[in-house]
Structure formats: structure tokens, C-alpha cells
Design an enzyme around this catalytic site. Structure first.
Site, PDB file in Angstrom:
ATOM      1  N   GLU A   1      18.423 -43.683 -28.692  1.00  0.00           N
ATOM      2  CA  GLU A   1      17.593 -44.806 -29.039  1.00  0.00           C
ATOM      3  C   GLU A   1      16.168 -44.316 -28.974  1.00  0.00           C
ATOM      4  O   GLU A   1      15.652 -44.023 -27.904  1.00  0.00           O
ATOM      5  CB  GLU A   1      17.852 -45.951 -28.058  1.00  0.00           C
TER       6      GLU A   1
ATOM      7  N   GLY B   1      11.955 -44.252 -30.530  1.00  0.00           N
ATOM      8  CA  GLY B   1      10.937 -45.229 -30.840  1.00  0.00           C
ATOM      9  C   GLY B   1      11.343 -45.936 -32.121  1.00  0.00           C
ATOM     10  O   GLY B   1      11.873 -45.303 -33.034  1.00  0.00           O
TER      11      GLY B   1
ATOM     12  N   GLY C   1      13.808 -47.656 -33.133  1.00  0.00           N
ATOM     13  CA  GLY C   1      15.159 -47.964 -33.594  1.00  0.00           C
ATOM     14  C   GLY C   1      16.239 -47.101 -32.968  1.00  0.00           C
ATOM     15  O   GLY C   1      15.976 -46.161 -32.232  1.00  0.00           O
TER      16      GLY C   1
ATOM     17  N   ASP D   1       4.042 -39.386 -29.576  1.00  0.00           N
ATOM     18  CA  ASP D   1       5.079 -39.789 -28.629  1.00  0.00           C
ATOM     19  C   ASP D   1       5.755 -38.548 -28.043  1.00  0.00           C
ATOM     20  O   ASP D   1       6.974 -38.412 -28.080  1.00  0.00           O
ATOM     21  CB  ASP D   1       6.086 -40.707 -29.333  1.00  0.00           C
TER      22      ASP D   1
END
Ligand SMILES: *[C@@H]1O[C@H](CO)[C@@H](O)[C@H](O)[C@H]1NC(C)=O
Ligand SMILES: *[C@@H]1O[C@H](CO)[C@@H](O)[C@H](O)[C@H]1NC(C)=O
Ligand SMILES: *[C@@H]1O[C@H](CO)[C@@H](O)[C@H](O)[C@H]1NC(C)=O
Ligand SMILES: *[C@@H]1O[C@H](CO)[C@@H](O)[C@H](O)[C@H]1NC(C)=O
Ligand SMILES: *[C@@H]1O[C@H](CO)[C@@H](O)[C@H](O)[C@H]1NC(C)=O
Ligand SMILES: *[C@@H]1O[C@H](CO)[C@@H](O)[C@H](O)[C@H]1NC(C)=O
Ligand SMILES: *[C@@H]1O[C@H](CO)[C@@H](O)[C@H](O)[C@H]1NC(C)=O
Ligand SMILES: *[C@@H]1O[C@H](CO)[C@@H](O)[C@H](O)[C@H]1NC(C)=O
Ligand SMILES: *[C@@H]1O[C@H](CO)[C@@H](O)[C@H](O)[C@H]1NC(C)=O
Length: 889
Positions: free
Chosen positions: A588, A590, A592, A705
Site C-alpha cells: 500500500e 502513497g 493507493g 517520499d
């Protein structure tokens, strides 16, 4: 399979072969694949005198093929026939070998348009559960060879051809040669042949029987060299036994003061090389003459003042592997200034290290399930190779427990329902000692239900319903915690007398019927939902993919699937098809959920379905995705394609199979815990990927990220940074382009960015600093139960004692150098500096990390030194001065 030295690695037929006296080949396995067993088999191949036999007894599937008729004479007999595999994803040869002994394993592939399609086949070759090589006929090569030296961990060796795209795997020959076990020893991993040459102007290659291990030595020569040769015997008795014919010629530089240089390069810049250099002095030196030279590797002296012994083989090799900066490697022999003669070189072997991290399934389970397969004559196409791993090729009807890659998986579920089984329930099942569920329903099994089933401790579920079993159900099967389904066996009874044979309904049977009614109801509900999904306004269907298989879906593995080759944009129904209806969640990320998928040309893929909330108003999707698809770097996960259909946005990435750094720090998800050296290598690679985004892309890209769960590991444990760039303009909302809502993951988020809303590359550097701290400590980034909840505060506080061990991950078991640990700690803290100006750039980070990695490699080699010295002898030189292998600077 890379070209090196400017030569192809393959060469067959039409050249003469040296023939020596026949030697024992009893232990060899030489398979001429696709040779019908009723043709003369085995036969003696005319040039090598090797006995080749048909492969029919070693594989159960595939069809016999033959190279295009008008091309047959280009090839020696063993390469004219082949076996090809139109059915099934994985087809395997099963061979018997000697566990623990080193073996040469060689597979040869000659396409020669056998199928008349004139295409370029591309498929994977596996050794047991691990990828060995990708066989690629791109560029119209005539033949491809894969060869390695490997020590099998069991007495059975599985060599599998795995379909990865639309083309059909095939194989021409398969050869196994047991070797001595005091040569070609590695620190870890097996040796994949890169090239093996002897230095001669002749065009002949050397094989068995000149080489008792049947290594193939190809001739090689450069224009700036001169050949010397001898007719005298050269003593080749060292542990490598280089063939005498390879030692009877040698190359020297024509300009006697110039060095003798061998160079090669590889696009796999992280290759680790082992080389074996074979020498013998084959000239009678005059009194005043001497031949002495230094050997250098990428410019560094690795052996100085070497004098080749007279008419006797001497092999030089390093105990630990070397790397090459940027993929360019160079080995040089440089005459010392005492020497009157130029350097000489007889033969050279270069291998790359290949790791096989996935362990095979527990050997007893494998034998047991193979016995069951034989007993019942089960011929499912997927029942070949390792039963449990890789997971995507697990045998139909099995499930396995896989704790981590280094632990052999165990078989936990066996489902042979509706498989046409006849006969009695086999005791072979007894040896599956980790079995939890057993489903034998809907077969034609007869006889009594055996006692042992009740004694299998781990079994909690047995379904033997709808068979012809008879007699009493044993007491042992009526234990607590074991669910038994046995209805539909007219002759079977629970207790007391089995007569009268009037159908009696057991409580279990009732449960089953109630269950099946319930299941039907659910089924109807689901079907309704699925059908309603067709209406695009159904919110439920939009937000989440249906979780139960619906009808009318073609799966990517089936031949019916027709997803085109290099296409980038996919429809939603293709996405459904490639993910097998979103069957397997693999993560899982960022924005989705990520699903496992299969796409003909790429094999496995990871499909990220962007959640609806994150896709709202995502106007620039296509432009951004086009940009991302142009980013390619060996340490970045490539984006293959996307789906942009109405509200359905999905991104299709390469699949990276080995989990993420977080898992390999914590051991969660059944992952192995990695050591300090591996951690350093992984962060060097991740940093290189990030550096590329910052400095190699136009326009430069900020990842946004960076975190340990976004550092994925591939089958070779190479780091691949995932999820980059996606959030560049994501989601727009009512804010302007760069200052979007704060993206990123809390804890990793640059506090300055959080304050100012200004995003720069330095924000990634901050996050990378946090990654480094996690790598050192294996501590959560934020832990509210700690007095210092953020990891930067926690390490700062803990390390005040001046003892780095207080923060180091205990799983490392102090197997690291504390200077190196301090350096990484200091680097991490400067990356995580509150002020972006004081943080280093990613390029500086990469340089520093590489130095740390180099000193770690040196440290490990020093630890090995004791072992090495014990092994050097008069005929071989083990290079112990390991400063020679700095990793790429
Ligand atoms: C293999 O494929 C062919 C068609 O390509 C089919 O006729 C045959 O039944 C298949 N065999 C198996 C074992 O699936
Ligand atoms: C290989 O090693 C085993 C022990 O591991 C030893 O018993 C055997 O003799 C060795 N074989 C050869 C050919 O050296
Ligand atoms: C080759 O050398 C080995 C040891 O170096 C020796 O034992 C052997 O007898 C020699 N063989 C010949 C044929 O000279
Ligand atoms: C021979 O090699 C040396 C050292 O590499 C070089 O200086 C010299 O120019 C070369 N001579 C010729 C004739 O190429
Ligand atoms: C390998 O080196 C040669 C000569 O230096 C060069 O032409 C070639 O492009 C290089 N290939 C790679 C893959 O780096
Ligand atoms: C050979 O190696 C030694 C030791 O590293 C070094 O001192 C010497 O200069 C080298 N000679 C040449 C010609 O490179
Ligand atoms: C070469 O030899 C001379 C003396 O014979 C010595 O002075 C010189 O240092 C040597 N050069 C190298 C590179 O070893
Ligand atoms: C066994 O497989 C069949 C379909 O092949 C399925 O209906 C059944 O539920 C499976 N049994 C178990 C215990 O999962
Ligand atoms: C179970 O395994 C053992 C060895 O582990 C073997 O001797 C025995 O024959 C096996 N039993 C069955 C029924 O396959």
C-alpha cells in the site's frame, strides 16, 4: 551473456577441436534436448567423443523441435534438436547431482528459426526457485549459452525454463560436470561464467577431453600481441587443472616494454568479478634473462613481482570478488624494471557472482509431494520445479508457509479436489508434516480412511467428501481442533456398525449444506454487485476494485490475453485482466493500493491503483506520467505504463520481488535480516537513484517520499527506489503548482518544507538522513512511547554516552566497524539537519557512503585473511592484499 572482449561468447561447429586421450566421463550428464529417445541414444558426439543422450527421462513436458533444415549443417549434432515448451509457465528438468560438490552447469540455446516464426525468443532460466539468467535472442544472435559453477544444496537439481513474455522457451543442450571441490571457492554465491579464454592465434577451442572438466576455452588474441608456444609438456597439476593445450601457447606484448592489457565492460556496473589467471613459463630462459611482472586490477597492483614457474601451471586468483568503476574493468600485466622479458599470459577465466537467495522448499516435503504426484499420476503442467517458490509459480492446489528467503518453505495446504484421483489414500501424505489442510474431495478414492491422518499434529482441516471411501472413520480423526468433511461416501461411517447402509447425515454434512447455502447467497450478492459495477455511477465499484473474481475476465497468463507489446496506455479492463481481478495485494503505497500483476512482455508487474480521493482533479496525470516513463536508472523502479480511464487511474511498474528495506531491517514479512555490508550497499544504491533524480533528470525531480518502505530490493538484492516523482503536482486542489498540500510521510518530512512550503532536493536529503538512521538503529521513526519520540532526537540523546553501540541495531550483533558506524551516523545527522543549507547534496552523500562501503569490504576481507593463507600453495596464488578492490569510487 554479455559480449566482452569484443567477441561473442558462443561458438559452435565448423572449427576443429583438439582431441586428447579419452578420459572418464561417467559422471557427466550430457543431454541432447529434443532428441527422440527412439533415435540412437546415447550416441558419441564425433568431435568431443562425449556421450549425449535424449532428455526424455529428465523432463515430463515440452515438444521436440529441430533447427530449420537448411541450417542444420551450421551446427554440431547436439545443437540441431531442441525441446520447446508451448504449454505452462515453468517447465523443469530434474537431475540427480551430488549435494555439496561443485558442478559446472551449462545450458545451450540455438534458435535457428526452428519454429519458422523468425522471432527473437526471450525467456528466463531458473535454477530451482531462483533466477539464473534471462535468455534473450535480441539482436539475432545465433546461440546463447548460460554456464555457471554451483554447489547444489540437495541431491536434486531443477533447471527450469520460465515463460516471461509471448515467446516460447526452448533449450538445445544441458550439461552437468561434477568438479573438484578445492577450486573456485567463493565467499558467497555461485560463479556465473562471464568469459573463459586461452591466448592463441589458432581458431580452435578446447573442451573435453583436453579439459577433464569439459570447460570450454575459446581462443582469443589481439593484434598488438605476439604468440609464443612450446611443444614440450607443461605440467598442469594444480587444483584448477587448466588444460595442457591452453598452457602450451601464450600471448606476450609485441612491444616488449608495453603492458599486456585485457579490458572489458559491462552495463551491469555492480557486477562482482572473480577471475582466475593461468600462467606457465613456456620459454627456455637464458641465464641473463628473467620474466617478472606486476598484475594490476583497474590500475591497482594486486600482485607484484610475479615470476611464472617453468613449464608448470600456476593460477592466480583473489579470494574475494572485485568490482569495476562504471562497469569498465581492466586487468594488466606490467613488466617490472628488473625483468628482461615482457609479461606472458596463458589463459583467463572471469566469472560474476550470482546469488541464489531463495531457499528451496523443505526437501522432505518435496520428496513427499513428488511421491504423491507419482502415486496418483497427477500431470498438471504447473507441477514442475520447486513446489512452493517462487510464489508466483507455486504448484496449483498447494499453499506453503514462507517465513523468509533463507528458510526452506513448508507445504501447508494440499488441495487435490476434483483431480480424478483413484486408489486409496496414500501414506505419502504422512511425510508432509506441516500440512494444515487437506482436500481430497470429489475423487474416486476407495478403501479405508487411514489412521495416520488423525495423528498429523498440524492438520486442522480434512475434506474427503464425495469419494468411495468405506469403513469406519478412525477415532483419531475425531479429535478436537480437526474439521472433517466426509459426506458423500456411502460406505463410510462414523462409529458403531456400518450397517444398515442407509444414507445417514452427519452433523458435519449439515454444516456443509448450511455453509453452501450461505455461500450461494453471498455469491448472488457479489454477482449483483459485479453486474452493477458496469454502471459507472456505482460508487462502491469505483472506489475499490471488486474483491471476488467475476466472470468474463481473461487472465494475462492465458494465451487468450492479447495485451500488446510496447504499449504504454492500458484500459481498465486490461488492468483487471493483468492483476487477475486485483487478486493479490502486494503493498500500500502513497495514493493507493499496489497489486501484483502479469503482463506478457514484462512478466510480473506491480499495479498501483490510485485511490479516488487522491485522483480527484488530477489534471496533469498524463503529462506527468509521460515524464516519469522517461526516467530510467538501475536503482529506480521503472514505470511501464498507466491506465487513465474516467476515474480509474493506475500506474504499472516493474515488479520488484524481494520486499523493501524496512522489512529486511525488521525481519517482518518473512524477510531475512541483512548485515552491515549489505545495508551499506543498499543505501549506496538508493542514494545513487536519488542522486540521479536530482542531477541526471531534466527537469530535476524531487522524490518527495523517500523512506525505507520505498527502497525495494530485486532478485539480486539490488536497491530500487520506488514511487518517485508521482507527487510532483499532486493533487492540485486550489493551491498552486509547487506548494501543494504537504506530501510525504510523517517522520521523514523535512521540517523546513513543512514550515515554508518550499520544496527542494534538500527535502529528499532530509528524508534520506532518516532512512540512514533507521538503517543504523532499526528503530521506528516516530515512537510516542519513547521519551524522545522522533528518531533524530532519540539517537542524539542516546549517543551522548559516546558509545555508538547504544543506538546500533542489536540484530547486527556488533558485526560492523564502529568507525564506519560513526561515519554513517554523522552523515545521517548532517542530512537531517534542520537547516536545508547545512545538508549535503545527494552527490556528496553518495561519495561518502561509497567510501564507507569500501572500508567495510576491506574489513570483511581482512577477516578472511587467515583462511586464505591456509589455502595458497605452490601452484596457486591467492591474492590476499585486498586493498586492490575498492568499490567504485
Ligand atoms: C498443450 O498445448 C496444446 C496446444 O498448444 C494442447 O493441444 C495440449 O493439450 C496442451 N497440453 C497440455 C498438457 O496442456
Ligand atoms: C569434497 O569435499 C568433501 C568434504 O566436503 C570430501 O569428502 C571430498 O573428498 C571432496 N572431494 C574432492 C574431489 O576433493
Ligand atoms: C607435476 O607437478 C607435480 C607437483 O608440482 C608433481 O607431483 C608431478 O609429478 C608433476 N607431473 C609431471 C608429469 O611432471
Ligand atoms: C612501447 O611501449 C612503451 C611503453 O608503453 C612506449 O613508451 C613506447 O612508445 C612503445 N614503443 C612503440 C614502438 O610503440
Ligand atoms: C565498452 O568500451 C568500449 C571501448 O572503450 C566502448 O566503445 C563501449 O561503448 C563500452 N561499452 C559500454 C557498455 O560501456
Ligand atoms: C610493481 O609493484 C611494486 C609493488 O607495488 C611497485 O613498487 C613497482 O613500482 C611496480 N612496478 C611497476 C613497473 O609497476
Ligand atoms: C627501476 O629500477 C631503478 C634501479 O634499477 C630504480 O631506481 C627505480 O626506482 C625503479 N623504478 C620503479 C618504477 O620501480
Ligand atoms: C480446493 O479447490 C477447489 C477448487 O479447485 C475449491 O473449490 C475448494 O474450496 C478448495 N479447498 C480448499 C480447502 O481450499
Ligand atoms: C517419509 O520420509 C522418509 C525419509 O524422510 C522415507 O524413508 C519414507 O519412505 C517416507 N515415507 C513415505 C510414505 O513416503
Amino acid at each position: 551473456m554479455e559480449s566482452s572482449l569484443g567477441l561473442l561468447l558462443v561458438l559452435i561447429s565448423s572449427v576443429a577441436i583438439h582431441i586428447g586421450q579419452a578420459q572418464d566421463q561417467k559422471e557427466f550428464i550430457s543431454l541432447d534436448c529434443g532428441l527422440p529417445a527412439n533415435e540412437l541414444s546415447p550416441y558419441k558426439e564425433a568431435h568431443t567423443k562425449l556421450l549425449f543422450s535424449s532428455d526424455e527421462n529428465f523432463i515430463q513436458s515440452g515438444k521436440n523441435g529441430r533447427v530449420q533444415a537448411n541450417r542444420e549443417r551450421e551446427f554440431l549434432k547436439p545443437y540441431r534438436t531442441l525441446r520447446y515448451f508451448p504449454n505452462g509457465t515453468r517447465n523443469c528438468y530434474s537431475l540427480t547431482v551430488e549435494k555439496g560438490r561443485n558442478h559446472l552447469i551449462r545450458a545451450f540455446f540455438t534458435y535457428a528459426n526452428y519454429d519458422g516464426f523468425d522471432n527473437n525468443p526471450n525467456f528466463d532460466l531458473y535454477l530451482g526457485p531462483n533466477l539464473w539468467e534471462t535468455i534473450d535472442f535480441q539482436g539475432q544472435v545465433k546461440s546463447v549459452r548460460a554456464e555457471m559453477l554451483h554447489i547444489p544444496t540437495s541431491n536434486s537439481l531443477q533447471i527450469c525454463l520460465v515463460k516471461t513474455g509471448t515467446t516460447i522457451p526452448f533449450i538445445s543442450t544441458l550439461e552437468i560436470r561434477p568438479m573438484g571441490n578445492d577450486s573456485y571457492v567463493t565467499d558467497s554465491g555461485s560463479l556465473n561464467l562471464f568469459f573463459r579464454r586461452y591466448f592463441t592465434e589458432s581458431k580452435n577451442y578446447i573442451r573435453y577431453a583436453n579439459d577433464i572438466y569439459d570447460r570450454a576455452w575459446l581462443p582469443y588474441f589481439q593484434t598488438e600481441w605476439t604468440q609464443i608456444s612450446t611443444t614440450l609438456q607443461v605440467n598442469n597439476s594444480n587444483s584448477y587443472i587448466p588444460p595442457k593445450d591452453a598452457l602450451s601457447t601464450a600471448a606476450i606484448p609485441t612491444n616488449s616494454s608495453a603492458p599486456l592489457t585485457i579490458q572489458w565492460n559491462s552495463s551491469y556496473v555492480n557486477n562482482q568479478y572473480y577471475f582466475y589467471i593461468h600462467f606457465a613459463e613456456i620459454q627456455e630462459l637464458k641465464k641473463k634473462d628473467s620474466r617478472e611482472f606486476n598484475i594490476t586490477w583497474n590500475g591497482k597492483v594486486i600482485l607484484s613481482s610475479f615470476i611464472p614457474p617453468k613449464f608448470r601451471a600456476h593460477t592466480v586468483f583473489a579470494e574475494s570478488p572485485g568490482t569495476c568503476d562504471g562497469g569498465d574493468c581492466s586487468l594488466q600485466l606490467i613488466r617490472t624494471n628488473r625483468s628482461t622479458l615482457p609479461p606472458l599470459l596463458s589463459a583467463l577465466e572471469v566469472y560474476t557472482v550470482i546469488q541464489f537467495p531463495q531457499s528451496e522448499t523443505n526437501e522432505i516435503d518435496v520428496i513427499a509431494v513428488q511421491n504423491i504426484k507419482i502415486t496418483y499420476g497427477i500431470s498438471r503442467i504447473s507441477w514442475q520445479g520447486d513446489p512452493c517458490v517462487p510464489q508466483w509459480l507455486m504448484w496449483d492446489g498447494l499453499s506453503c508457509s514462507t517465513t523468509d528467503m533463507s528458510t526452506p518453505p513448508r507445504i501447508t495446504h494440499l488441495n487435490l479436489s476434483s483431480s480424478g484421483l483413484t486408489g486409496t489414500i496414500t501414506d505419502g501424505i504422512k511425510n508432509l508434516t506441516s500440512l494444515e489442510t487437506l482436500d481430497l474431495s470429489n475423487n474416486n478414492l476407495i478403501g479405508e480412511v487411514p489412521d495416520f491422518l488423525g495423528n498429523m499434529k498440524s492438520l486442522v482441516f480434512i475434506n474427503i467428501s464425495m469419494n468411495d471411501l468405506s469403513g469406519l472413520i478412525p477415532q483419531t480423526l475425531q479429535r478436537k481442533g480437526l474439521k472433517l468433511f466426509s459426506q458423500g461416501n456411502p460406505g463410510l461411517c462414523l462409529s458403531g456398525s456400518c450397517l444398515p447402509p442407509k444414507p445417514k447425515s452427519f452433523p458435519v454434512a449439515i454444516i456443509v449444506s448450511v455453509l453452501s447455502v450461505a455461500i450461494s447467497i453471498i455469491g448472488i450478492l457479489v454477482l449483483t454487485l459485479v453486474l452493477r459495477k458496469k454502471n459507472p455511477s456505482t460508487v462502491a465499484a469505483q472506489r475499490r476494485p471488486p474483491s471476488i473474481s467475476s466472470v468474463n475476465v481473461t487472465y494475462a497468463n492465458s494465451p487468450a490475453s492479447s495485451i500488446q507489446t510496447n504499449k504504454r496506455s492500458f484500459t481498465y479492463s486490461e488492468v483487471i485482466s493483468m492483476t487477475n481481478n486485483f487478486q493479490r495485494v502486494v503493498g500500500e503505497g502513497g495514493f493507493g493500493i499496489v497489486y501484483h500483476g502479469a503482463l506478457n512482455v514484462y512478466g510480473q508487474v506491480a499495479v498501483k491503483l490510485l485511490s479516488q480521493s487522491s485522483t480527484q482533479g488530477y489534471k496533469e496525470f498524463k503529462a506527468e506520467v509521460d515524464l516519469l516513463m522517461r526516467v530510467h536508472h538501475t536503482n529506480l523502479v521503472s514505470l511501464i505504463g498507466y491506465c487513465n480511464e474516467g476515474d480509474h487511474l493506475a500506474l504499472i511498474y516493474e515488479f520488484v520481488p524481494n520486499g523493501d528495506l524496512r522489512q529486511h531491517l525488521s525481519g517482518k514479512g518473512g524477510r531475512s535480516i541483512i548485515n552491515w555490508g549489505t545495508r551499506l550497499r543498499i543505501v549506496v544504491e538508493a542514494a545513487s537513484g536519488l542522486e540521479y533524480l536530482h542531477t541526471g533528470c531534466i527537469p530535476p525531480m524531487v522524490h518527495r517520499d523517500v523512506k525505507t518502505t520505498n527502497i525495494l530490493l530485486d532478485e539480486r538484492f539490488k536497491a530500487r527506489l520506488a514511487d518517485f516523482g508521482l507527487s510532483r503536482s499532486f493533487p492540485v486542489g486550489n493551491e498552486s503548482h509547487v506548494s501543494t498540500i504537504i506530501a510525504g510521510t510523517s517522520g521523514y518530512l523535512d521540517p523546513e518544507y513543512y514550515r515554508t512550503n518550499r520544496l527542494t532536493e534538500k527535502s529528499d536529503v532530509y528524508s534520506f538522513g532518516i532512512v540512514l538512521l533507521e538503517m543504523i538503529t532499526n528503530q521506528p521513526v516516530i515512537d510516542q512511547s519513547r521519551e524522545k519520540s522522533h528518531i533524530t532526537e532519540w539517537v542524539g540523546f542516546e549517543v551522548n554516552s559516546g558509545d555508538i553501540r547504544s543506538i546500533m541495531d542489536p540484530n547486527l550483533q556488533e558485526d560492523y566497524d564502529s568507525d564506519s558506524a560513526w561515519r554513517i551516523f554523522d552523515l545521517a545527522m548532517s542530512c537531517a539537519n534542520a537547516s536545508s543549507k547545512r545538508r549535503p547534496s545527494m552527490s556528496q552523500v553518495v561519495v561518502e557512503l561509497k567510501e564507507c562501503l569500501a572500508s567495510e569490504i576491506l574489513r570483511r576481507n581482512m577477516m578472511n585473511r587467515g583462511r586464505m593463507e591456509a589455502r595458497s600453495s605452490a601452484e596457486v596464488t591467492v591474492l590476499v592484499d585486498t586493498e586492490m578492490f575498492p568499490v567504485a569510487r
